[in-house]
Design a protein around this motif. Structure first.
Motif, PDB file in Angstrom:
ATOM      1  N   GLY A  63      51.203  -1.533  27.073  1.00 50.19           N
ATOM      2  CA  GLY A  63      52.367  -0.884  26.496  1.00 50.19           C
ATOM      3  C   GLY A  63      53.489  -1.814  26.142  1.00 50.19           C
ATOM      4  N   SER A  64      53.350  -3.095  26.407  1.00 51.25           N
ATOM      5  CA  SER A  64      54.446  -4.014  26.138  1.00 51.25           C
ATOM      6  C   SER A  64      54.658  -4.212  24.650  1.00 51.25           C
ATOM      7  CB  SER A  64      54.159  -5.357  26.818  1.00 51.25           C
ATOM      8  OG  SER A  64      52.950  -5.897  26.316  1.00 51.25           O
ATOM      9  N   ASN A  65      53.609  -4.064  23.867  1.00 57.67           N
ATOM     10  CA  ASN A  65      53.719  -4.226  22.420  1.00 57.67           C
ATOM     11  C   ASN A  65      53.798  -2.851  21.787  1.00 57.67           C
ATOM     12  OD1 ASN A  65      53.434  -4.834  19.692  1.00 57.67           O
ATOM     13  ND2 ASN A  65      52.131  -6.595  20.141  1.00 57.67           N
ATOM     14  N   ASN A  66      54.870  -2.598  21.028  1.00 56.32           N
ATOM     15  CA  ASN A  66      55.048  -1.280  20.438  1.00 56.32           C
ATOM     16  C   ASN A  66      54.324  -1.155  19.114  1.00 56.32           C
ATOM     17  OD1 ASN A  66      56.162   1.307  20.666  1.00 56.32           O
ATOM     18  ND2 ASN A  66      57.780   0.800  19.210  1.00 56.32           N
ATOM     19  N   ALA A  67      53.421  -2.065  18.813  1.00 54.48           N
ATOM     20  CA  ALA A  67      52.669  -2.022  17.563  1.00 54.48           C
ATOM     21  C   ALA A  67      51.220  -1.651  17.837  1.00 54.48           C
ATOM     22  CB  ALA A  67      52.738  -3.373  16.860  1.00 54.48           C
ATOM     23  N   ALA A  68      50.623  -0.923  16.898  1.00 54.43           N
ATOM     24  CA  ALA A  68      49.199  -0.616  16.993  1.00 54.43           C
ATOM     25  C   ALA A  68      48.365  -1.757  16.421  1.00 54.43           C
ATOM     26  CB  ALA A  68      48.893   0.678  16.245  1.00 54.43           C
ATOM     27  N   ALA A  69      48.898  -2.408  15.395  1.00 52.93           N
ATOM     28  CA  ALA A  69      48.208  -3.538  14.766  1.00 52.93           C
ATOM     29  C   ALA A  69      49.237  -4.363  14.009  1.00 52.93           C
ATOM     30  CB  ALA A  69      47.108  -3.051  13.822  1.00 52.93           C
ATOM     31  N   LYS A  70      48.858  -5.594  13.679  1.00 50.31           N
ATOM     32  CA  LYS A  70      49.715  -6.478  12.899  1.00 50.31           C
ATOM     33  C   LYS A  70      48.890  -7.027  11.743  1.00 50.31           C
ATOM     34  CE  LYS A  70      52.925 -10.381  13.325  1.00 50.31           C
ATOM     35  NZ  LYS A  70      53.465 -11.398  14.247  1.00 50.31           N
ATOM     36  N   VAL A  71      49.409  -6.848  10.537  1.00 48.60           N
ATOM     37  CA  VAL A  71      48.716  -7.285   9.326  1.00 48.60           C
ATOM     38  C   VAL A  71      49.590  -8.327   8.646  1.00 48.60           C
ATOM     39  CG1 VAL A  71      47.682  -6.552   7.146  1.00 48.60           C
ATOM     40  CG2 VAL A  71      47.698  -4.985   9.097  1.00 48.60           C
ATOM     41  N   ILE A 105      52.125  -2.357  12.238  1.00 39.00           N
ATOM     42  CA  ILE A 105      51.953  -0.908  12.142  1.00 39.00           C
ATOM     43  C   ILE A 105      52.423  -0.328  13.465  1.00 39.00           C
ATOM     44  CG2 ILE A 105      50.291   0.977  11.928  1.00 39.00           C
ATOM     45  CD1 ILE A 105      48.526  -0.876  10.268  1.00 39.00           C
ATOM     46  N   ALA A 106      53.519   0.409  13.427  1.00 38.40           N
ATOM     47  CA  ALA A 106      54.125   0.915  14.663  1.00 38.40           C
ATOM     48  C   ALA A 106      53.163   1.854  15.386  1.00 38.40           C
ATOM     49  CB  ALA A 106      55.427   1.638  14.348  1.00 38.40           C
ATOM     50  N   ARG A 107      53.235   1.801  16.714  1.00 37.99           N
ATOM     51  CA  ARG A 107      52.383   2.665  17.529  1.00 37.99           C
ATOM     52  C   ARG A 107      52.647   4.143  17.226  1.00 37.99           C
ATOM     53  NH1 ARG A 107      50.004   1.713  22.842  1.00 37.99           N
ATOM     54  NH2 ARG A 107      50.857  -0.373  22.673  1.00 37.99           N
ATOM     55  N   GLY A 108      53.917   4.497  17.088  1.00 43.58           N
ATOM     56  CA  GLY A 108      54.247   5.885  16.778  1.00 43.58           C
ATOM     57  C   GLY A 108      53.724   6.307  15.426  1.00 43.58           C
ATOM     58  N   GLU A 109      53.776   5.404  14.445  1.00 36.26           N
ATOM     59  CA  GLU A 109      53.265   5.699  13.113  1.00 36.26           C
ATOM     60  C   GLU A 109      51.755   5.951  13.166  1.00 36.26           C
ATOM     61  OE1 GLU A 109      53.061   3.569   8.681  1.00 36.26           O
ATOM     62  OE2 GLU A 109      54.024   2.540  10.371  1.00 36.26           O
ATOM     63  N   PHE A 110      51.057   5.129  13.950  1.00 37.07           N
ATOM     64  CA  PHE A 110      49.618   5.330  14.094  1.00 37.07           C
ATOM     65  C   PHE A 110      49.307   6.665  14.756  1.00 37.07           C
ATOM     66  CE2 PHE A 110      46.212   5.192  17.290  1.00 37.07           C
ATOM     67  CZ  PHE A 110      45.116   5.219  16.432  1.00 37.07           C
TER      68      PHE A 110
END
Length: 619
Positions: A37-45, A50-55
Motif C-alpha cells: 500500500g505504500s505506492n498509490n499507483a496501480a502501474a507506471k507507464v 495510473i492511480a490506484r483509485g482510477e484502476f
C-alpha cells in the motif's frame, strides 16, 4: 469467574500467546499493507502513473458491465479467485495500452480542444432526452459512474485523443479487391457430398459377449459401478413464503396503514431550479456574479454568459425538475430551503464548485387514492406479517430442535411443520431445498451423521431455514456384478458397436480410395442422394478439410455426427460462388482485422520501448 479470567490474562503463557498473535497480525496484515500500500499507483507507464483509485473505478465499471451482460454466469466466474486475478489484470493491461496510445498520440502533436469536448458531451445520446441534452440525466449518470464533471471531461478528452490515433490507423488501412474476392469465394464456397451413415446402436444389437469379457470390463471400470455414500434423511422446512398462505389482511387494516403512511404513497415534492456554477474554489468570482444578481441583473442571461456548467448554461442555467436527495447534499439542502418561485440562494459550495441557485417552480406532493394502492398495501402487510411470524417460529424451532436432539417430532409440532423424509440419496441426489453447501456440511458432520442428532437451524435462502437429521447411512461400495450385469452388458455392447462401426468406416474409406466397392455390396450399403452443404453444416469441419477432388473424381473421409453415428463422406465437387451482396461486408471485416493487427503492432512496439511497472497485486 471474572477473577479467574483476570488471573488467566495476567499469566505469562497467555501473554506469550497474545504476543505471537499480535506479531502475526503485524507481519501478515499490517506488513502486507505497508509493503503493497505504500505506492498509490496501480502501474507506471514511462513517467506517468495510473492511480490506484482510477484502476479500481475502471475495474468496478467493467465488472458492472459484465454483470449486466452475463448475470449469474458472471457471478459464478467471480467465485474463482484465479479468474478474478486474470480479470483484474486484463483491465489494468487495457489501461496501460490506452495510456501508451495517449502518450504516442501526444508525441505526434494530436490535441482536442475544450470546445470539442463540450460538444461531444452535448451530443452523447446517453445524456439526451427526446433528442436534447438533459442536465439531470447527465449529472445522474456521472454520479453512478463515479465521475465529477471535470474528471469526466478529462476522461473524454483522453479518449478522443486516442481515437484520433486509431482513426488515423483506420484511414491508412486498405484491402485489395483481389483479397475481398478471394475471401468472399472462400466464405461462400459450397461442397457437393453423398454420405453413408453407420449406427453404432445397430451394430451393438448384434454384439455377442462372453462371460469373460463381461467380467473383465466390470473389473476394469469399477467407478462405473460404484454406489456413492448414501443417507436417509428427515428434515423440517420453515419459510416466510410458506406462511403467507395462512395470513390475510383486512380492508380496515390496509386503510389504517394507508392513513398512517400517507407520505409513502404520495409523489415526492419537486422543484424546478436553475443555477450558475463557478468551478473550483474561486469564491471571489462567484461573489461578483451574486452581486450582479442582487443588483438586478437577469439570472438566465448571466447563466448563459458566465456559468461554467456546460450542460445547463445554454438553457439559462435550467436544471429542470429535481427531487430531494438527487443532487449534491449541499446543493440539495440549499435548493429545498428556498421558499417561493423566484427566490435566489446565496453562494453554495459543493464538490463541483460554487453555485447560485434560483427556484423557478414548485410541485407539491400528491397522494395516490387508496383504491389505487390497496393491493400493494395488503401485499406489503402480508409480507411483513409473514416475516415477523417466521422469525418467531425460527427462534422456537432452534430452541426445540436443540432441546430434543434425538427426534424432529417435537420441533415439527412447535412450528406446525411436516417432517419430510427421503429414501437413500447421495450428495448429488439431494432434494433441491437441501442442495446447499451449509446443509451438506451439516449432514457430513459427526454429530449429525454418526451421533444421529438434529442439525442446527440452517439458512438455505433469505427467510428460509431447514433442520435436518440422518436416519440411516450406508458407505460407498462397488456393487456386485450380479446387480449391475445388465448395465455392464449395455455399456460394453455400446463400446464394441462403436468400435465395429468405426472399423467398417475406416475399411470402406481405404477401399473406396483404391476404387474397390466390394465392401459396399458385402454389407449392403449405398451412398445417399447428392446434397450441397455450406459452412453452416454439422459436417462442415470434416468436409471442408477434405482435399478438392480432381475433375471427374471423388474423395472420401469419415467423421462422427452429433448423434454419435459414424458417417462416411464422398466429396464430389467444390464450387466457389461470389455473392456480390456480401462484398462490402467482407471488405469492411478485412479492414477491421487489418486495423486491429496494426493497432496491436503499434501497442507491441510501444510496450517494447517503454518502461512499464505493475505495482498492484491482481487480487
Amino acid at each position: 469467574m471474572m477473577d479467574r479470567l483476570r488471573e488467566g490474562v495476567n499469566s505469562i503463557a497467555v501473554k506469550i500467546i497474545l504476543g505471537l498473535i499480535i506479531l502475526s497480525f503485524i507481519f501478515a496484515g499490517v506488513g502486507n499493507y505497508l509493503i503493497s500500500g505504500s505506492n498509490n499507483a496501480a502501474a507506471k507507464v514511462g513517467g506517468t502513473e495510473i492511480a490506484r483509485g482510477e484502476f479500481e473505478q475502471a475495474y468496478q465499471n467493467e465488472r458492472n458491465r459484465m454483470q449486466s451482460q452475463l448475470g449469474d454466469y458472471f457471478s459464478n466466474l467471480l467465485a474463482d479467485p484465479s479468474y478474478v486475478a486474470s480479470f483484474r489484470k486484463s483491465v489494468l493491461d487495457r489501461m496501460v495500452n490506452d495510456l501508451l496510445l495517449e502518450q504516442h498520440a501526444e508525441s505526434l502533436g494530436l490535441r482536442v480542444s475544450d470546445d470539442q469536448v463540450r460538444q461531444a458531451i452535448l451530443d452523447m445520446p446517453q445524456f439526451q432526452n427526446e433528442g436534447k441534452f438533459d442536465q439531470d440525466i447527465y449529472q445522474s449518470a456521472l454520479r453512478r459512474a463515479g465521475f465529477s464533471p471535470d474528471s469526466f471531461a478529462e476522461y473524454l478528452r483522453r479518449d478522443m485523443v486516442r481515437n484520433q490515433l486509431v482513426s488515423a490507423l483506420q484511414g491508412s488501412e486498405f484491402t485489395l479487391q483481389g483479397e475481398v474476392t478471394a475471401q468472399g469465394e472462400l466464405v461462400a464456397q459450397t461442397r457437393d457430398i453423398r454420405t453413408i451413415t453407420l449406427s453404432p446402436q445397430e451394430f451393438s444389437k448384434n454384439v455377442k459377449l462372453t462371460d469373460e469379457e463381461i467380467t473383465q470390463y466390470y473389473k476394469e471400470n469399477p467407478d462405473n459401478y460404484t454406489r456413492p455414500e448414501q443417507v436417509k434423511l428427515a428434515y423440517i422446512e420453515l419459510s416466510a413464503e410458506q406462511l403467507k398462505s395462512d395470513l390475510a389482511v383486512s380492508d380496515e387494516q390496509a386503510k389504517q396503514y394507508y392513513q398512517e403512511h400517507l407520505d409513502k404513497y404520495s409523489s415526492a415534492e419537486q422543484r424546478k431550479v436553475s443555477h450558475i456554477l463557478i468551478q473550483g474554489d474561486d469564491e471571489k468570482k462567484a461573489q461578483a456574479i451574486l452581486d450582479e444578481l442582487n443588483g438586478g441583473a437577469d439570472f438566465a442571461t448571466l447563466a448563459q454568459e458566465k456559468s461554467e456548467d456546460i450542460g445547463s448554461a445554454q438553457d439559462g442555467g435550467s436544471l429542470g425538475w429535481i427531487e430531494r436527495d438527487t443532487m449534491d447534499p449541499a446543493f440539495d439542502a440549499a435548493a429545498f430551503a428556498l421558499q417561493k418561485a423566484g427566490d435566489v440562494s446565496g453562494l453554495v459550495k459543493s464538490d463541483f464548485g460554487y453555485h447560485i441557485i434560483k427556484l423557478d417552480e414548485l410541485k407539491a406532493p400528491v397522494a395516490k387514492p387508496y383504491d389505487e394502492v390497496a393491493e400493494q398495501i395488503k401485499t406489503e402487510l402480508t409480507d411483513q406479517q409473514a416475516i415477523d411470524r417466521y422469525y418467531e417460529l425460527q427462534t422456537e424451532l432452534q430452541k426445540v430442535a436443540f432441546e430434543s436432539p434425538d427426534s424432529l417430532d417435537d420441533a415439527a409440532k412447535a412450528v406446525s411443520a411436516k417432517i419430510e423424509k427421503t429414501d437413500f440419496v447421495s450428495e448429488q441426489d439431494l432434494p433441491s431445498v437441501l442442495n446447499n453447501p451449509s446443509v451438506i456440511q451439516a449432514i457430513d458432520s459427526p454429530e449429525v451423521k454418526e451421533d444421529g442428532l438434529n442439525s442446527e437451524v440452517i439458512e438455505v435462502a433469505p427467510e428460509h431455514v431447514v433442520v435436518v437429521r440422518v436416519e440411516e447411512a450406508r458407505p460407498q461400495v462397488v456393487l456386485p456384478l450380479d446387480e449391475v450385469k445388465d448395465q455392464v452388458v449395455a455399456e460394453l455392447s455400446k463400446q464394441k458397436g462403436q468400435e465395429q462401426a468405426e472399423e467398417l468406416a475406416t475399411n470402406l474409406v481405404d477401399a473406396l480410395k483404391q476404387g474397390d466397392k466390394s465392401l459396399l455390396q458385402e454389407h449392403n450399403l449405398a451412398f445417399g442422394e447428392l446434397e450441397m452443404i455450406d459452412r453452416s453444416s454439422p459436417l462442415a469441419e470434416t468436409v471442408y478439410a477434405m482435399p478438392k477432388p480432381e475433375q471427374d473424381a471423388v474423395t472420401y473421409s469419415q467423421t462422427t455426427d452429433f448423434d454419435g453415428n459414424v458417417v462416411v463422406v464422398e466429396l464430389n465437387k467444390v464450387e466457389a460462388k461470389v455473392n456480390e451482396q456480401y462484398q462490402d461486408q467482407i471488405g469492411a471485416q478485412l479492414s477491421r482485422i487489418g486495423t486491429q493487427q496494426d493497432l496491436s503492432g503499434v501497442i507491441s512496439v510501444l510496450r517494447d520501448n517503454t518502461d512499464i511497472e505493475y505495482y498492484l497485486a491482481s487480487q
